[in-house]
Scaffold this motif. Sequence first.
Motif, PDB file in Angstrom:
ATOM      1  N   LYS A  39      19.787 -58.333  97.266  1.00  0.00           N
ATOM      2  CA  LYS A  39      20.511 -59.055  96.224  1.00  0.00           C
ATOM      3  C   LYS A  39      21.986 -59.228  96.603  1.00  0.00           C
ATOM      4  CE  LYS A  39      17.545 -57.688  92.350  1.00  0.00           C
ATOM      5  NZ  LYS A  39      17.509 -57.017  91.028  1.00  0.00           N
ATOM      6  N   ILE A  40      22.460 -60.464  96.413  1.00  0.00           N
ATOM      7  CA  ILE A  40      23.854 -60.807  96.692  1.00  0.00           C
ATOM      8  C   ILE A  40      24.503 -61.234  95.382  1.00  0.00           C
ATOM      9  CG2 ILE A  40      25.422 -62.283  97.998  1.00  0.00           C
ATOM     10  CD1 ILE A  40      23.148 -62.724 100.014  1.00  0.00           C
ATOM     11  N   LEU A  41      25.648 -60.661  95.079  1.00  0.00           N
ATOM     12  CA  LEU A  41      26.322 -60.934  93.811  1.00  0.00           C
ATOM     13  C   LEU A  41      27.735 -61.474  94.066  1.00  0.00           C
ATOM     14  CD1 LEU A  41      26.138 -58.791  90.646  1.00  0.00           C
ATOM     15  CD2 LEU A  41      28.396 -59.389  91.508  1.00  0.00           C
ATOM     16  N   LEU A  42      28.106 -62.484  93.302  1.00  0.00           N
ATOM     17  CA  LEU A  42      29.462 -63.047  93.368  1.00  0.00           C
ATOM     18  C   LEU A  42      30.148 -62.857  92.023  1.00  0.00           C
ATOM     19  CD1 LEU A  42      31.693 -64.739  94.770  1.00  0.00           C
ATOM     20  CD2 LEU A  42      30.565 -66.780  93.861  1.00  0.00           C
ATOM     21  N   ASP A  43      31.342 -62.281  92.058  1.00  0.00           N
ATOM     22  CA  ASP A  43      32.150 -62.081  90.848  1.00  0.00           C
ATOM     23  C   ASP A  43      33.354 -63.012  90.919  1.00  0.00           C
ATOM     24  OD1 ASP A  43      33.796 -61.214  88.799  1.00  0.00           O
ATOM     25  OD2 ASP A  43      33.536 -59.071  89.230  1.00  0.00           O
ATOM     26  N   SER A  44      33.368 -63.998  90.040  1.00  0.00           N
ATOM     27  CA  SER A  44      34.525 -64.901  89.992  1.00  0.00           C
ATOM     28  C   SER A  44      35.334 -64.714  88.713  1.00  0.00           C
ATOM     29  CB  SER A  44      34.096 -66.364  90.149  1.00  0.00           C
ATOM     30  OG  SER A  44      33.266 -66.770  89.079  1.00  0.00           O
ATOM     31  N   THR A  45      35.076 -63.579  88.012  1.00  0.00           N
ATOM     32  CA  THR A  45      35.923 -63.268  86.858  1.00  0.00           C
ATOM     33  C   THR A  45      37.291 -62.760  87.332  1.00  0.00           C
ATOM     34  OG1 THR A  45      35.075 -61.007  86.664  1.00  0.00           O
ATOM     35  CG2 THR A  45      33.917 -62.723  85.426  1.00  0.00           C
ATOM     36  N   ILE A  46      37.326 -62.237  88.575  1.00  0.00           N
ATOM     37  CA  ILE A  46      38.593 -62.006  89.271  1.00  0.00           C
ATOM     38  C   ILE A  46      38.659 -63.096  90.338  1.00  0.00           C
ATOM     39  CG2 ILE A  46      39.936 -60.463  90.740  1.00  0.00           C
ATOM     40  CD1 ILE A  46      38.422 -58.135  89.627  1.00  0.00           C
ATOM     41  N   GLN A  47      39.770 -63.775  90.464  1.00  0.00           N
ATOM     42  CA  GLN A  47      39.873 -64.825  91.470  1.00  0.00           C
ATOM     43  C   GLN A  47      41.074 -64.528  92.360  1.00  0.00           C
ATOM     44  OE1 GLN A  47      38.904 -68.755  90.317  1.00  0.00           O
ATOM     45  NE2 GLN A  47      37.482 -68.100  88.749  1.00  0.00           N
TER      46      GLN A  47
END
Length: 199
Positions: A182-190
Motif C-alpha cells: 500500500k502506497i499513501l499520499l498525504d497532501s493535507t501538508i503541502q
Amino acid sequence: MVKKPTVSICMPTLNCGLTVKLVLDTIKSLDYDKSKLEVVFVDGGSTDETLDILKKFREENLGKYWGIKIIKRKTNISEARNLCVLRSHGRYIFFVDSDVLLTRECLKRLLNHMKVCNIASIFYGDYGWKDPDCSVRYVKHVGMGCTMIKREVFKKIGLFNPFLSRGEDCDFCFRAVNNNLKILLDSTIQLYHMGIALA
C-alpha cells in the motif's frame, strides 16, 4: 512509554549548494528525538559547495544524532538511493530530496501513516504548486522527495533499478503495487519544492 522507532533520513546530493543548507535547517527542526535519527548523504560528485555544507552539518551535529554519514560515490539517482538503503540501519527509510523543505511535524505524520501502509509520502509541489485535493489517500505512485518506506519493503521487492537514471520512483512503486503493498499520499501538508536540485 512507547519506544520511538529508528529512522534513517536519506538524501542523494549533487551540486545542490543553493538549496541543501535550507533543507538541512528543516531537518534540524524536525519534531523527533535526534538520538533515533540517522542521516545518510550520498554525494554523486559535487563540484560546488555542497560537500562543505554537508561536512559542516556533520561537524556541528555529530553526537546529537544516532549517526551522520557522507558517502562520496559517482552514481545515478537509483544507485544513490540504493546506497542510502544499504548503508543505513533505521527501521524506516525516509528519503528527503535536497530541494524539498520539510515541516516540523512531517516525520511524525509519516510514521503515523506507516501503521496503515508500506510507503507514505507528503505532497511537495514544484515552485509552490498546491494539490487542490488536499487529502490523505491511497495512490499507485509517489515521488521520493519526502517519502518514508518500511525497510522490509526492500527485502520483498528489491532495491531501485540501478539502470534507471530517472523514473526510478515509478518503477519502484509499480513493483510495490504489483506485490500488493500500500502506497499513501498525504497532501493535507503541502511542502515547498524549490525545484532546482540536480540530484
